[in-house]
Design a protein around this motif. Structure first.
Motif, PDB file in Angstrom:
ATOM      1  N   ASP A 121      11.039  44.905  28.043  1.00 56.17           N
ATOM      2  CA  ASP A 121      10.932  43.846  27.035  1.00 56.17           C
ATOM      3  C   ASP A 121      12.189  43.789  26.173  1.00 56.17           C
ATOM      4  OD1 ASP A 121       8.428  43.375  27.986  1.00 56.17           O
ATOM      5  OD2 ASP A 121       7.358  43.819  26.116  1.00 56.17           O
ATOM      6  N   ASP A 122      12.637  42.553  25.905  1.00 56.38           N
ATOM      7  CA  ASP A 122      13.799  42.314  25.047  1.00 56.38           C
ATOM      8  C   ASP A 122      15.080  42.926  25.592  1.00 56.38           C
ATOM      9  OD1 ASP A 122      12.112  40.968  23.165  1.00 56.38           O
ATOM     10  OD2 ASP A 122      11.490  42.924  22.405  1.00 56.38           O
ATOM     11  N   GLU A 173      14.414  41.622  31.483  1.00 55.70           N
ATOM     12  CA  GLU A 173      13.011  41.324  31.182  1.00 55.70           C
ATOM     13  C   GLU A 173      12.368  40.387  32.203  1.00 55.70           C
ATOM     14  OE1 GLU A 173      11.526  40.404  27.001  1.00 55.70           O
ATOM     15  OE2 GLU A 173      11.535  38.412  27.933  1.00 55.70           O
ATOM     16  N   ASN A 176      -0.046  39.167  27.697  1.00 58.60           N
ATOM     17  CA  ASN A 176       1.339  39.064  27.252  1.00 58.60           C
ATOM     18  C   ASN A 176       2.009  37.785  27.752  1.00 58.60           C
ATOM     19  OD1 ASN A 176       4.457  39.850  27.746  1.00 58.60           O
ATOM     20  ND2 ASN A 176       3.643  40.966  25.979  1.00 58.60           N
ATOM     21  N   ARG A 219       4.994  37.126  28.468  1.00 64.41           N
ATOM     22  CA  ARG A 219       5.965  37.326  29.559  1.00 64.41           C
ATOM     23  C   ARG A 219       5.254  37.380  30.906  1.00 64.41           C
ATOM     24  NH1 ARG A 219       6.877  40.585  25.242  1.00 64.41           N
ATOM     25  NH2 ARG A 219       8.933  40.542  24.201  1.00 64.41           N
ATOM     26  N   LYS A 259       6.688  46.280  30.584  1.00 66.95           N
ATOM     27  CA  LYS A 259       6.951  46.336  29.142  1.00 66.95           C
ATOM     28  C   LYS A 259       8.189  47.160  28.826  1.00 66.95           C
ATOM     29  CE  LYS A 259       4.785  47.758  24.774  1.00 66.95           C
ATOM     30  NZ  LYS A 259       3.583  48.367  24.157  1.00 66.95           N
ATOM     31  N   TYR A 286       9.420  41.432  35.144  1.00 67.31           N
ATOM     32  CA  TYR A 286       8.078  40.865  35.143  1.00 67.31           C
ATOM     33  C   TYR A 286       7.797  40.145  36.453  1.00 67.31           C
ATOM     34  CZ  TYR A 286       6.608  42.023  30.407  1.00 67.31           C
ATOM     35  OH  TYR A 286       6.198  42.706  29.288  1.00 67.31           O
TER      36      TYR A 286
END
Length: 220
Positions: free
Chosen positions: A188-189, A193, A102, A104, A185, A197
């Motif tokens: 995410d968005d 975020e 991913n 990110r 996850k 991570y």
């Protein structure tokens, strides 16, 4: 130059780490590892120590569902921590589905100080350098039994609850160790975020450095 981390929980090393990565390692929050969590990690410590004592190869396969985030981070940080502490291991990762490393998670390791290059577009291979004088960790999404991974004589480190619960048997693994992490996850968005991570990367780094700081080397 010889690089030495400032964190008192990190031993001196002659590994030529990237300078930004060294700074990240020096700030790892070892005090945040609870006794309960150390008990979880102790099984991994014990496995590595036994293999070292018996002069046997240490092969760790970090497994989560998509092999896109947690297992990749664990593979990278485990290899880095082991190299730092002069413990020779072979570090792998895999999943039960193939997706991609991913973006990110890639950004999180870049921010930590790894030098990263990429080859390919669909499920690209990422070359992760913790040191200019060491071979890179090659990261890409794959099944846990991919040909690049060991098929016997390894420990399966389960980094997510879904894979741990839905893969009751990992062929070839002579030890299974659940070391689960929350999935970034989930954020995410969202405005959180990047923060989440980075937090997961640092959490995994801290625990991998803790594990390999506990290993006692043997003569011969």
């Amino acid at each position: 130059m010889v690089v030495v981390a400032s964190n008192k929980n990190i031993m001196k090393s002659t590994l030529m780490l990237n300078s930004q990565l060294l700074e990240t390692i020096g700030r790892l929050p070892f005090q945040a590892i609870t006794q309960e969590r150390k008990a979880v990690l102790e099984k991994l410590v014990g496995y590595v120590q036994q293999r070292i004592n018996e002069h046997l190869p240490v092969r760790l396969n970090f497994i989560c569902t998509h092999n896109s985030r947690r297992s990749q981070l664990a593979q990278i940080w485990a290899k880095t921590a082991a190299a730092y502490h002069n413990v020779h291991i072979e570090s792998y990762s895999g999943g039960v589905e193939v997706t991609g490393f991913n973006d990110r998670a890639v950004e999180a390791i870049k921010k930590a100080g790894f030098r990263v290059t990429r080859k390919g577009e669909l499920n690209p291979k990422w070359f992760i350098f913790y040191s200019d004088d060491s071979e890179p960790v090659v990261a890409f999404s794959k099944l846990y039994d991919d040909a690049i991974n060991p098929n016997r004589d390894f420990a399966a480190i389960m980094t997510c609850s879904h894979a741990d619960e839905n893969c009751p048997f990992i062929p070839g693994a002579h030890l299974r160790v659940p070391v689960r992490y929350e999935d970034p996850k989930l954020f995410d968005d969202t405005p959180l975020e990047l923060q989440k991570y980075e937090e997961r990367s640092i959490e995994i780094a801290t625990e991998m450095f803790y594990v390999f700081s506990q290993i006692q080397k043997t003569d011969g």
